[in-house]
Motif scaffolding. Structure first.
Motif, short mmCIF file in Angstrom:
data_model
loop_
_atom_site.label_atom_id
_atom_site.label_comp_id
_atom_site.label_asym_id
_atom_site.label_seq_id
_atom_site.Cartn_x
_atom_site.Cartn_y
_atom_site.Cartn_z
N GLY A 51 0.80 -1.22 0.00
CA GLY A 51 0.00 0.00 0.00
C GLY A 51 0.82 1.26 0.00
O GLY A 51 0.37 2.30 0.46
N VAL A 104 3.73 4.08 -2.01
CA VAL A 104 3.73 4.98 -3.16
C VAL A 104 4.76 4.51 -4.17
O VAL A 104 5.88 4.15 -3.80
N LYS A 136 -1.47 8.35 -2.14
CA LYS A 136 -2.17 7.12 -1.74
C LYS A 136 -3.59 7.38 -1.24
O LYS A 136 -4.35 6.46 -1.05
#
Length: 139
Positions: A10, A12, A69
């Motif tokens: 999760g 970048v 995100k």
């Protein structure tokens, strides 16, 4: 390989933001005033980066890679920010265009070693889309 790893955790991608050509013309952006508890959706990365200059800034405010995100997320505004304190000089600075802090959205520091975590991120309203709520039924 790095980007695949980031996808699973999760994080970048790299590069987080595609560089903008110096002197590239930007479409005009409209700053919509927001207040605490307004519900917003963070615009897609392509719409946000279209507002940036060649220094990755919009009206003097940096877009942090951590912010990407949250694209597509529905979040409430915690508060507008109109004044900040310059940590180098200790001076109070007034922002010409307000920034916004979103509820439970913090800087993770995952891409930069030894940076503070859980610091609030400052957003421009051009990077957010206000969710219009229908009026309550009368009767």
């Amino acid at each position: 390989l790095f980007n695949q790893f980031q996808y699973f955790r999760g994080g970048v991608d790299f590069p987080a933001i595609e560089p903008v050509a110096p002197g590239a013309t930007k479409p005009p952006t409209v700053e919509v005033p927001l207040v605490a508890n307004d519900e917003v959706i963070v615009r897609p990365a392509s719409e946000i980066t279209a507002t940036l200059n060649d220094k990755q800034q919009h009206r003097g405010l940096w877009l942090e890679p951590d912010m990407l995100k949250f694209c597509g997320n529905r979040i409430r505004v915690r508060s507008p920010v109109k004044n900040i304190i310059d940590i180098v000089s200790g001076e109070m600075l007034s922002m010409k265009t307000p920034a916004y802090i979103l509820q439970d959205v913090h800087f993770s520091g995952e891409r930069q070693l030894f940076n503070a975590q859980y610091e609030p991120l400052f957003w421009r309203s051009a990077w957010l889309r206000k969710v219009e709520t229908p009026p309550a039924p009368q009767g």
